[in-house]
Write a protein that holds these residues in place. Structure first.
Motif, PDB file in Angstrom:
ATOM      1  N   ILE A  19     120.452 140.024 -52.291  1.00 40.99           N
ATOM      2  CA  ILE A  19     121.335 141.116 -52.725  1.00 40.99           C
ATOM      3  C   ILE A  19     121.220 142.300 -51.769  1.00 40.99           C
ATOM      4  N   GLY A  20     120.021 142.539 -51.253  1.00 46.09           N
ATOM      5  CA  GLY A  20     119.783 143.711 -50.426  1.00 46.09           C
ATOM      6  C   GLY A  20     120.465 143.669 -49.078  1.00 46.09           C
ATOM      7  N   ILE A  21     120.555 142.499 -48.470  1.00 37.84           N
ATOM      8  CA  ILE A  21     121.144 142.404 -47.126  1.00 37.84           C
ATOM      9  C   ILE A  21     122.607 142.875 -47.115  1.00 37.84           C
ATOM     10  N   PRO A  22     123.455 142.408 -48.046  1.00 36.81           N
ATOM     11  CA  PRO A  22     124.843 142.907 -48.014  1.00 36.81           C
ATOM     12  C   PRO A  22     124.977 144.383 -48.411  1.00 36.81           C
ATOM     13  N   THR A  23     124.009 144.912 -49.154  1.00 39.17           N
ATOM     14  CA  THR A  23     124.120 146.294 -49.625  1.00 39.17           C
ATOM     15  C   THR A  23     123.334 147.288 -48.774  1.00 39.17           C
ATOM     16  N   LEU A  24     122.824 146.849 -47.613  1.00 37.51           N
ATOM     17  CA  LEU A  24     122.029 147.729 -46.754  1.00 37.51           C
ATOM     18  C   LEU A  24     122.792 148.971 -46.293  1.00 37.51           C
ATOM     19  N   LYS A  25     124.046 148.837 -46.028  1.00 41.07           N
ATOM     20  CA  LYS A  25     124.836 149.951 -45.497  1.00 41.07           C
ATOM     21  C   LYS A  25     125.353 150.892 -46.582  1.00 41.07           C
ATOM     22  N   LEU A  26     125.213 150.508 -47.846  1.00 46.36           N
ATOM     23  CA  LEU A  26     125.743 151.341 -48.931  1.00 46.36           C
ATOM     24  C   LEU A  26     124.839 152.541 -49.180  1.00 46.36           C
ATOM     25  N   LYS A  27     125.455 153.649 -49.550  1.00 46.77           N
ATOM     26  CA  LYS A  27     124.708 154.864 -49.853  1.00 46.77           C
ATOM     27  C   LYS A  27     125.308 155.523 -51.089  1.00 46.77           C
ATOM     28  N   ASP A  28     124.515 156.355 -51.717  1.00 48.40           N
ATOM     29  CA  ASP A  28     124.930 157.215 -52.825  1.00 48.40           C
ATOM     30  C   ASP A  28     125.601 156.425 -53.949  1.00 48.40           C
ATOM     31  N   HIS A  29     126.839 156.821 -54.277  1.00 47.79           N
ATOM     32  CA  HIS A  29     127.523 156.235 -55.438  1.00 47.79           C
ATOM     33  C   HIS A  29     127.856 154.755 -55.236  1.00 47.79           C
ATOM     34  N   TYR A  30     128.094 154.358 -54.002  1.00 46.38           N
ATOM     35  CA  TYR A  30     128.438 152.966 -53.728  1.00 46.38           C
ATOM     36  C   TYR A  30     127.237 152.036 -53.986  1.00 46.38           C
ATOM     37  N   LEU A  31     126.059 152.509 -53.603  1.00 44.17           N
ATOM     38  CA  LEU A  31     124.844 151.740 -53.891  1.00 44.17           C
ATOM     39  C   LEU A  31     124.607 151.665 -55.395  1.00 44.17           C
ATOM     40  N   ALA A  32     124.822 152.768 -56.087  1.00 43.45           N
ATOM     41  CA  ALA A  32     124.656 152.778 -57.542  1.00 43.45           C
ATOM     42  C   ALA A  32     125.632 151.805 -58.206  1.00 43.45           C
TER      43      ALA A  32
END
Length: 167
Positions: free
Chosen positions: A97-110
């Protein structure tokens, strides 16, 4: 000095507290509090030290708990064997799950972690063939430590020990 004395008094109180209660409900509640403190320490590490906003903390707790219980019930493995397997499985899921979400920040990561939490919850509730749905996994035995089952006060001391080690 006062801080160290307060911590020592708390440790002594937590060590002798089960002697003064005969109600198993209070002991069970204390065990659950210890487990939740362990989760809070992990959440503090994530939010407090890294500043990341993740709403999937409970998802990885559920992945570990369900992996342990399903391996115990369906494969007949002991708690001491299933726990490291569950830890490794939760780490693998976190990496996937972490590899595709590495670039996400703030509200997008949430939002991404909230989606993971919702998908996991829906899967665990609807996979009645595996998890027994909302009723949960049945037939989980208490972990045994050198043949002695960790139940009640023994489980309290085990969780308290783990909590102090992790803390």
């Amino acid at each position: 000095m006062l801080k160290k004395l307060s911590i020592a008094a708390l440790v002594v109180f937590l060590a002798i507290w089960p002697v003064f209660t005969s109600n198993p409900y209070y002991v069970h509640t204390a065990v659950m509090i210890g487990i939740m403190v362990l989760l809070a320490v992990g959440l503090n590490l994530l939010f407090g030290y890294t500043g990341q906003i993740s709403l999937a903390h409970a998802t990885f707790y559920a992945i570990g708990a369900y992996t342990t219980s399903l391996l115990e019930v369906h494969a007949g493995l002991s708690f001491w064997v299933t726990t490291p397997i569950a830890l490794c499985f939760a780490v693998v899921v976190a990496i996937v799950i972490g590899i595709p979400t590495l670039k996400l920040k703030d509200h997008y990561l949430a939002l991404a972690t909230l989606a993971l939490c919702l998908v996991t919850t829906l899967f665990l509730l609807n996979a009645k063939w595996l998890t027994n749905g909302a009723e949960g996994v049945m037939g989980i035995e208490a972990p045994k430590f050198f043949g002695y089952p960790l139940q009640g006060v023994a489980l309290y001391y085990f969780v308290a020990f783990l909590t102090f080690i992790i803390f």
